[in-house]
Design a protein around this motif. Structure first.
Motif, PDB file in Angstrom:
ATOM      1  N   ARG A   1      20.275  31.188 -30.338  1.00  0.00           N
ATOM      2  CA  ARG A   1      20.302  29.826 -29.799  1.00  0.00           C
ATOM      3  C   ARG A   1      18.981  29.481 -29.131  1.00  0.00           C
ATOM      4  NH1 ARG A   1      26.227  30.107 -26.839  1.00  0.00           N
ATOM      5  NH2 ARG A   1      27.512  29.902 -28.730  1.00  0.00           N
ATOM      6  N   ALA A   2      18.411  30.437 -28.360  1.00  0.00           N
ATOM      7  CA  ALA A   2      17.131  30.188 -27.704  1.00  0.00           C
ATOM      8  C   ALA A   2      16.029  29.972 -28.731  1.00  0.00           C
ATOM      9  CB  ALA A   2      16.786  31.352 -26.774  1.00  0.00           C
ATOM     10  N   ARG A   3      16.062  30.759 -29.795  1.00  0.00           N
ATOM     11  CA  ARG A   3      15.042  30.602 -30.838  1.00  0.00           C
ATOM     12  C   ARG A   3      15.166  29.250 -31.526  1.00  0.00           C
ATOM     13  NH1 ARG A   3      14.493  31.136 -36.094  1.00  0.00           N
ATOM     14  NH2 ARG A   3      16.714  31.617 -36.363  1.00  0.00           N
ATOM     15  N   MET A   4      16.425  28.845 -31.815  1.00  0.00           N
ATOM     16  CA  MET A   4      16.625  27.547 -32.457  1.00  0.00           C
ATOM     17  C   MET A   4      16.225  26.406 -31.533  1.00  0.00           C
ATOM     18  SD  MET A   4      20.255  28.229 -34.400  1.00  0.00           S
ATOM     19  CE  MET A   4      20.310  26.573 -35.035  1.00  0.00           C
ATOM     20  N   GLN A   5      16.491  26.552 -30.217  1.00  0.00           N
ATOM     21  CA  GLN A   5      16.102  25.521 -29.257  1.00  0.00           C
ATOM     22  C   GLN A   5      14.589  25.409 -29.170  1.00  0.00           C
ATOM     23  OE1 GLN A   5      18.141  23.459 -27.839  1.00  0.00           O
ATOM     24  NE2 GLN A   5      16.623  22.387 -26.592  1.00  0.00           N
ATOM     25  N   ALA A   6      13.917  26.583 -29.166  1.00  0.00           N
ATOM     26  CA  ALA A   6      12.451  26.561 -29.120  1.00  0.00           C
ATOM     27  C   ALA A   6      11.878  25.923 -30.382  1.00  0.00           C
ATOM     28  CB  ALA A   6      11.915  27.986 -28.947  1.00  0.00           C
ATOM     29  N   GLN A   7      12.471  26.245 -31.535  1.00  0.00           N
ATOM     30  CA  GLN A   7      12.002  25.652 -32.784  1.00  0.00           C
ATOM     31  C   GLN A   7      12.235  24.145 -32.783  1.00  0.00           C
ATOM     32  OE1 GLN A   7      10.487  27.435 -35.072  1.00  0.00           O
ATOM     33  NE2 GLN A   7      10.195  25.769 -36.536  1.00  0.00           N
ATOM     34  N   LYS A   8      13.380  23.726 -32.232  1.00  0.00           N
ATOM     35  CA  LYS A   8      13.684  22.298 -32.168  1.00  0.00           C
ATOM     36  C   LYS A   8      12.700  21.573 -31.264  1.00  0.00           C
ATOM     37  CE  LYS A   8      17.521  19.176 -31.174  1.00  0.00           C
ATOM     38  NZ  LYS A   8      18.935  19.074 -30.724  1.00  0.00           N
ATOM     39  N   GLU A   9      12.387  22.187 -30.110  1.00  0.00           N
ATOM     40  CA  GLU A   9      11.410  21.574 -29.208  1.00  0.00           C
ATOM     41  C   GLU A   9      10.030  21.498 -29.854  1.00  0.00           C
ATOM     42  OE1 GLU A   9      11.568  23.921 -25.718  1.00  0.00           O
ATOM     43  OE2 GLU A   9      13.527  23.146 -25.047  1.00  0.00           O
ATOM     44  N   LYS A  10       9.675  22.537 -30.610  1.00  0.00           N
ATOM     45  CA  LYS A  10       8.384  22.532 -31.306  1.00  0.00           C
ATOM     46  C   LYS A  10       8.327  21.404 -32.323  1.00  0.00           C
ATOM     47  CE  LYS A  10       5.466  25.428 -34.223  1.00  0.00           C
ATOM     48  NZ  LYS A  10       5.368  26.736 -34.927  1.00  0.00           N
ATOM     49  N   TRP A  11       9.421  21.252 -33.117  1.00  0.00           N
ATOM     50  CA  TRP A  11       9.450  20.172 -34.105  1.00  0.00           C
ATOM     51  C   TRP A  11       9.394  18.806 -33.418  1.00  0.00           C
ATOM     52  CZ3 TRP A  11      14.073  22.561 -37.203  1.00  0.00           C
ATOM     53  CH2 TRP A  11      13.574  23.621 -37.984  1.00  0.00           C
ATOM     54  N   GLU A  12      10.073  18.679 -32.277  1.00  0.00           N
ATOM     55  CA  GLU A  12      10.071  17.413 -31.557  1.00  0.00           C
ATOM     56  C   GLU A  12       8.672  17.088 -31.042  1.00  0.00           C
ATOM     57  OE1 GLU A  12      11.964  13.979 -30.249  1.00  0.00           O
ATOM     58  OE2 GLU A  12      12.729  15.607 -31.510  1.00  0.00           O
ATOM     59  N   ALA A  13       7.968  18.115 -30.534  1.00  0.00           N
ATOM     60  CA  ALA A  13       6.606  17.894 -30.049  1.00  0.00           C
ATOM     61  C   ALA A  13       5.680  17.507 -31.196  1.00  0.00           C
ATOM     62  CB  ALA A  13       6.099  19.155 -29.342  1.00  0.00           C
ATOM     63  N   GLU A  14       5.847  18.164 -32.357  1.00  0.00           N
ATOM     64  CA  GLU A  14       5.012  17.820 -33.519  1.00  0.00           C
ATOM     65  C   GLU A  14       5.304  16.399 -33.987  1.00  0.00           C
ATOM     66  OE1 GLU A  14       5.825  20.797 -36.387  1.00  0.00           O
ATOM     67  OE2 GLU A  14       4.635  22.362 -35.382  1.00  0.00           O
ATOM     68  N   ARG A  15       6.567  15.999 -33.952  1.00  0.00           N
ATOM     69  CA  ARG A  15       6.913  14.637 -34.375  1.00  0.00           C
ATOM     70  C   ARG A  15       6.303  13.607 -33.442  1.00  0.00           C
ATOM     71  NH1 ARG A  15      10.450  10.888 -33.128  1.00  0.00           N
ATOM     72  NH2 ARG A  15      11.432  12.181 -31.522  1.00  0.00           N
ATOM     73  N   LYS A  16       6.383  13.876 -32.121  1.00  0.00           N
ATOM     74  CA  LYS A  16       5.785  12.951 -31.166  1.00  0.00           C
ATOM     75  C   LYS A  16       4.280  12.859 -31.348  1.00  0.00           C
ATOM     76  CE  LYS A  16       9.317  13.474 -27.567  1.00  0.00           C
ATOM     77  NZ  LYS A  16       9.585  13.914 -26.188  1.00  0.00           N
ATOM     78  N   GLU A  17       3.651  14.020 -31.637  1.00  0.00           N
ATOM     79  CA  GLU A  17       2.196  14.001 -31.850  1.00  0.00           C
ATOM     80  C   GLU A  17       1.849  13.197 -33.091  1.00  0.00           C
ATOM     81  OE1 GLU A  17      -1.782  14.863 -31.090  1.00  0.00           O
ATOM     82  OE2 GLU A  17       0.023  15.046 -29.838  1.00  0.00           O
ATOM     83  N   ARG A  18       2.649  13.351 -34.169  1.00  0.00           N
ATOM     84  CA  ARG A  18       2.382  12.563 -35.380  1.00  0.00           C
ATOM     85  C   ARG A  18       2.573  11.078 -35.116  1.00  0.00           C
ATOM     86  NH1 ARG A  18       5.335  16.759 -37.852  1.00  0.00           N
ATOM     87  NH2 ARG A  18       7.189  15.422 -37.898  1.00  0.00           N
ATOM     88  N   ASP A  19       3.627  10.721 -34.356  1.00  0.00           N
ATOM     89  CA  ASP A  19       3.844   9.308 -34.031  1.00  0.00           C
ATOM     90  C   ASP A  19       2.693   8.751 -33.198  1.00  0.00           C
ATOM     91  OD1 ASP A  19       6.201   9.482 -35.377  1.00  0.00           O
ATOM     92  OD2 ASP A  19       7.457   9.704 -33.575  1.00  0.00           O
TER      93      ASP A  19
END
Length: 205
Positions: free
Chosen positions: A170-188
């Motif tokens: 769960r921690a790994r999936m949460q970290a991956q989700k946060e990473k994807w969210e940060a990348e999406r915000k950076e792309r936006d």
């Protein structure tokens, strides 16, 4: 009679006249140690079927089928080349599906010990799956308190290990989700900057 022991004639006695041991008498010399040691006796083991013998039996049945076809074709006076071709084709077809030659347990002969053992093994496996019995189950272990305590501790350790692995996942999936969210915000953010820069260039023109 034997050595002067027994009845002179079995007539009217309801017996055969032979001296036999009385198996109904309880053994009084049996001690508590003997009764306790009875639990240490390993349960009877079923005879394991020999896979190679069963495989050989299947192949023998294939050759019998091929020989029957060969004799039938020879009676029809067909050429040897065609007979060999048809027999080889049948042999190839039957060898590709050897499991079809497994007989039903009811049709097995008493002398087919390995076939009976395989049928018994499949029956026991099916019953164990139906009852949910573990493969490492030993008869009488439900009454062994030390064994039950060991299994209880082992199950607790396994449960804690599964929960720890689940938390790590769960921690790994949460970290991956946060990473994807940060990348999406950076792309936006980069896209908005490019759009803003394109708008300024249009105004300058």
């Amino acid at each position: 009679m034997y050595n002067g022991i027994g009845l002179t004639t079995p007539r009217g006695s309801g017996t055969n006249g032979y001296v036999v041991r009385n198996m109904s008498v309880l053994r009084t010399h049996e001690t508590a140690i003997d009764r306790a040691s009875a639990w240490d006796i390993a349960p009877p083991k079923h005879r394991e079927p020999d896979v190679e013998i069963l495989e050989h039996e299947r192949k023998r049945k294939v050759e019998v089928k091929c020989l029957e076809l060969q004799l039938e074709l020879e009676e029809q006076e067909i050429e040897e080349d065609k007979i060999d071709e048809q027999v080889n084709g049948l042999r190839t077809k039957l060898l590709a599906n050897l499991d079809a030659f497994d007989q039903n347990a009811k049709n097995l002969r008493p002398s087919d010990r390995h076939g009976i053992a395989m049928a018994k093994k499949e029956e026991l496996s099916k019953m164990a799956r139906a009852l949910g019995t573990r493969r490492d189950y030993a008869e009488g272990e439900a009454f062994d308190r030390e064994k039950q305590e060991e299994q209880k501790v082992r199950r607790m350790v396994e449960r804690e290990e599964r929960e720890r692995q689940r938390d790590e996942e769960r921690a790994r999936m949460q970290a991956q989700k946060e990473k994807w969210e940060a990348e999406r915000k950076e792309r936006d953010r980069l896209r908005r900057r490019e759009e803003a820069g394109g708008g300024r260039r249009e105004k300058k023109r």
